[in-house]
Design a protein around this motif. Sequence first.
Motif, PDB file in Angstrom:
ATOM      1  N   LEU A   1      45.024  49.131  36.823  1.00  0.00           N
ATOM      2  CA  LEU A   1      44.033  48.055  36.706  1.00  0.00           C
ATOM      3  C   LEU A   1      43.021  48.113  37.848  1.00  0.00           C
ATOM      4  N   ASN A   2      43.511  48.342  39.049  1.00  0.00           N
ATOM      5  CA  ASN A   2      42.594  48.409  40.197  1.00  0.00           C
ATOM      6  C   ASN A   2      41.626  49.577  40.059  1.00  0.00           C
ATOM      7  N   LEU A   3      42.115  50.705  39.576  1.00  0.00           N
ATOM      8  CA  LEU A   3      41.239  51.859  39.387  1.00  0.00           C
ATOM      9  C   LEU A   3      40.262  51.624  38.244  1.00  0.00           C
ATOM     10  N   SER A   4      40.743  50.990  37.164  1.00  0.00           N
ATOM     11  CA  SER A   4      39.892  50.821  35.981  1.00  0.00           C
ATOM     12  C   SER A   4      38.748  49.849  36.214  1.00  0.00           C
ATOM     13  N   MET A   5      38.970  48.857  37.087  1.00  0.00           N
ATOM     14  CA  MET A   5      37.932  47.844  37.338  1.00  0.00           C
ATOM     15  C   MET A   5      37.389  47.906  38.758  1.00  0.00           C
ATOM     16  N   ASP A   6      37.812  48.919  39.512  1.00  0.00           N
ATOM     17  CA  ASP A   6      37.365  49.080  40.889  1.00  0.00           C
ATOM     18  C   ASP A   6      37.524  47.775  41.660  1.00  0.00           C
ATOM     19  N   ASP A   7      38.747  47.244  41.605  1.00  0.00           N
ATOM     20  CA  ASP A   7      39.029  45.965  42.239  1.00  0.00           C
ATOM     21  C   ASP A   7      40.366  46.050  42.963  1.00  0.00           C
ATOM     22  N   GLN A   8      40.807  44.920  43.515  1.00  0.00           N
ATOM     23  CA  GLN A   8      42.053  44.894  44.282  1.00  0.00           C
ATOM     24  C   GLN A   8      42.948  43.755  43.811  1.00  0.00           C
ATOM     25  N   PHE A   9      43.411  43.863  42.576  1.00  0.00           N
ATOM     26  CA  PHE A   9      44.350  42.881  42.053  1.00  0.00           C
ATOM     27  C   PHE A   9      45.739  43.113  42.641  1.00  0.00           C
ATOM     28  N   VAL A  10      46.505  42.032  42.694  1.00  0.00           N
ATOM     29  CA  VAL A  10      47.916  42.127  43.058  1.00  0.00           C
ATOM     30  C   VAL A  10      48.715  41.430  41.967  1.00  0.00           C
ATOM     31  N   ILE A  11      49.619  42.170  41.329  1.00  0.00           N
ATOM     32  CA  ILE A  11      50.503  41.568  40.326  1.00  0.00           C
ATOM     33  C   ILE A  11      51.784  41.125  41.024  1.00  0.00           C
ATOM     34  N   HIS A  12      52.078  39.833  40.934  1.00  0.00           N
ATOM     35  CA  HIS A  12      53.270  39.261  41.558  1.00  0.00           C
ATOM     36  C   HIS A  12      54.346  39.034  40.501  1.00  0.00           C
ATOM     37  N   THR A  13      55.579  39.388  40.825  1.00  0.00           N
ATOM     38  CA  THR A  13      56.713  39.222  39.903  1.00  0.00           C
ATOM     39  C   THR A  13      57.849  38.489  40.627  1.00  0.00           C
ATOM     40  N   PRO A  14      57.738  37.171  40.784  1.00  0.00           N
ATOM     41  CA  PRO A  14      58.723  36.420  41.580  1.00  0.00           C
ATOM     42  C   PRO A  14      60.158  36.518  41.055  1.00  0.00           C
TER      43      PRO A  14
END
Length: 222
Positions: free
Chosen positions: A145-158
Amino acid sequence: MKQDKAVVVFSGGQDSTTCLFWALKEFKEVATVTFDYGQRHSKEIECARKIADELGVSFHVLDMGLLNQLSPNALTRADIEVEAGDDGELPSTFVEGRNLLFLSFAAIYGKQIGAKHIITGVCETDFSGYPDCRDIFVKSLNVTLNLSMDDQFVIHTPLMWLNKEQTWKLADDLGALSFVREKTLTCYNGIIGDGCGECPACVLRKKGLDDYLASTEAGEES
């Protein structure tokens, strides 16, 4: 210090509602996104909307009806029985590609509203063999996702490494045990709260709750 803004992938069930309470503790602003993929019970979406309204968070529904066409399963087709997987087979409730699409669209939605954090209730401990609930899948998709949108998302899985007993404990630690028990919809037969008590989701949920309540009683006695 609370982080900025997050999107919770939200179904109104036990796991995602526990994650919503976790997110409200961790982030300054929380939004929810729910997916309409032709699931048997529209009550699931209604339940999610009611919980979001009660907790004062935004609620957005995305149409994912294409999943119903591509991936026939017991959650979308009344003529397919809800059955646990035998001999290594996946349960009939597995929806091919669901978490891949849900998390991807949650990230796209998050980018539109300025949210860098995506929270999902997937769990590798009580995951019924679903491949898209594994930690390695989530980490891989996060990079993609970060590569596809050139962004810095963080997926959290508590909940990733928690069993159902520990998930109930987390809800209790967050002050939400009664709320989650009484107002969420986990049951495959569409019954809110403790559910039908017979479908695989209810059996797993009840066992976790019984184990947690037993452990708290034992702790009080010792």
